[in-house]
Enzyme design. Sequence first.
Site, PDB file in Angstrom:
ATOM      1  N   ARG A  67      47.447  33.535  49.724  1.00  8.38           N
ATOM      2  CA  ARG A  67      46.375  34.124  49.642  1.00  8.38           C
ATOM      3  C   ARG A  67      45.413  33.205  49.105  1.00  8.38           C
ATOM      4  O   ARG A  67      43.831  33.681  49.896  1.00  8.38           O
ATOM      5  CB  ARG A  67      46.579  35.217  48.387  1.00  8.38           C
ATOM      6  CG  ARG A  67      47.507  36.241  48.840  1.00  8.38           C
ATOM      7  CD  ARG A  67      47.690  37.271  47.589  1.00  8.38           C
ATOM      8  NE  ARG A  67      46.580  37.686  47.085  1.00  8.38           N
ATOM      9  CZ  ARG A  67      46.364  38.253  45.884  1.00  8.38           C
ATOM     10  NH1 ARG A  67      47.674  38.256  45.104  1.00  8.38           N
ATOM     11  NH2 ARG A  67      45.271  38.783  45.184  1.00  8.38           N
ATOM     12  N   GLN A  98      37.861  44.294  39.777  1.00  7.80           N
ATOM     13  CA  GLN A  98      39.464  44.150  39.876  1.00  7.80           C
ATOM     14  C   GLN A  98      39.957  42.714  40.711  1.00  7.80           C
ATOM     15  O   GLN A  98      41.078  42.356  40.593  1.00  7.80           O
ATOM     16  CB  GLN A  98      40.146  45.288  40.090  1.00  7.80           C
ATOM     17  CG  GLN A  98      39.776  46.484  39.363  1.00  7.80           C
ATOM     18  CD  GLN A  98      40.232  47.862  39.812  1.00  7.80           C
ATOM     19  OE1 GLN A  98      41.298  48.209  39.830  1.00  7.80           O
ATOM     20  NE2 GLN A  98      39.380  48.351  40.808  1.00  7.80           N
ATOM     21  N   HIS A 116      41.066  41.169  36.062  1.00  7.89           N
ATOM     22  CA  HIS A 116      42.500  40.991  36.555  1.00  7.89           C
ATOM     23  C   HIS A 116      42.593  39.564  36.824  1.00  7.89           C
ATOM     24  O   HIS A 116      43.578  38.908  37.248  1.00  7.89           O
ATOM     25  CB  HIS A 116      43.020  41.685  38.078  1.00  7.89           C
ATOM     26  CG  HIS A 116      43.102  43.255  37.730  1.00  7.89           C
ATOM     27  ND1 HIS A 116      43.338  44.148  38.588  1.00  7.89           N
ATOM     28  CD2 HIS A 116      43.340  43.709  36.430  1.00  7.89           C
ATOM     29  CE1 HIS A 116      43.338  45.357  38.112  1.00  7.89           C
ATOM     30  NE2 HIS A 116      43.139  45.227  36.892  1.00  7.89           N
TER      31      HIS A 116
END
Length: 245
Positions: A67, A98, A116
């Site tokens: 990612r 988030q 997060h």
Amino acid sequence: MIQKAAEILESSKSLFVLTGAGISAESGIPTFRGTDGLWKNYSATDLATPEAFEKNPELVWEWYHWRQGIILKAEPNPAHFAVAELEKKFNNFLLLTQNVDNLHRRAGSKKVLELHGNIFRARCLSCGRIVHHQIEPGKEINNLPKCDCEGLLRPDIVWFGEQIPQDIWQASLEFLSAADTSIICGTSGIVWPAAAIPEMAKKNRAKIIEINLEPTPISSIVDVSILGKAGEILPLIIQTLNTNI
Ligand code: BJW
Ligand code: ZN
């Protein structure tokens, strides 16, 4: 709907913005739910857990490094720039995201809180130290990332079942309690505690504008629900604001 959203913003003094994975989708970053949330047949939401890391830290690190690679190649899209533009228009402004991808900051947002965590930080499981952690594109990583103290590093990310950072949550709620408008953009509205924000805003009698490709559990309580791509809708709202002024 665009006109109504612009009118709400024009009569607002303080603006709270909540964003989710959908705002980064047009930058080419996969969202969590739906088919683009799949990686090597694993579901993203199954990998984002302390249990998955305990069972197979190599797999979870491989996913986060994959990612990181996507995010490092990605650019902020018109939706991120529009949010940064909104920050300039409102003295009282807070963005709670988030997302862990840094794209809001790269687009110029300053008043941004990350609920997060951040994908470019890691935390030592032995000494608790937080370090910058970024792959070198093209360079393979064979070992598990370790701290200077030899402890195992984990992504500095909030996984399911873990506490969200209380200072960030408290600061967000404090701002939200005085905000007269909230924009909720690109989030499925099912992950708590972020999912509670629209209801809290409603209790404070704030106006709520939602932007999403599809209706969500939040849509029934918002004042304006605009179905479409964040990268198209948010710039249109700003354009309408500028024309009306
Ligand atoms: C577009 C678009 C375009 C696409 N334009 N739109 C109370 C009730 C029930 C459950 C719980 C509860 N309290 C706690 C829980 C458990 C859990 C939870 O909520 N579970 C639910 C699934 C039911 N929550 C937690 O564990 C949280 N901790 C907590 O509450 O602590 C206290 C506690 C602990 C234990 C028990 C009880 C209380 C922590 C949550 C951490 C979430 N972490 C993740 C992964 C880490 C980040 C990472 O690796 O990147 O965060 S999960 C994943 O979901 C990620 C996201 O930030 C988060 C939200 O996802 P988001 O942003 O909504 O993305 P998607 O993919 O779901 O949706 C994208 C949306 O965009 C869609 O709607 C599309 O239509 C739209 N879209 N393209 C506009 N171009
Ligand atoms: Zn350490």
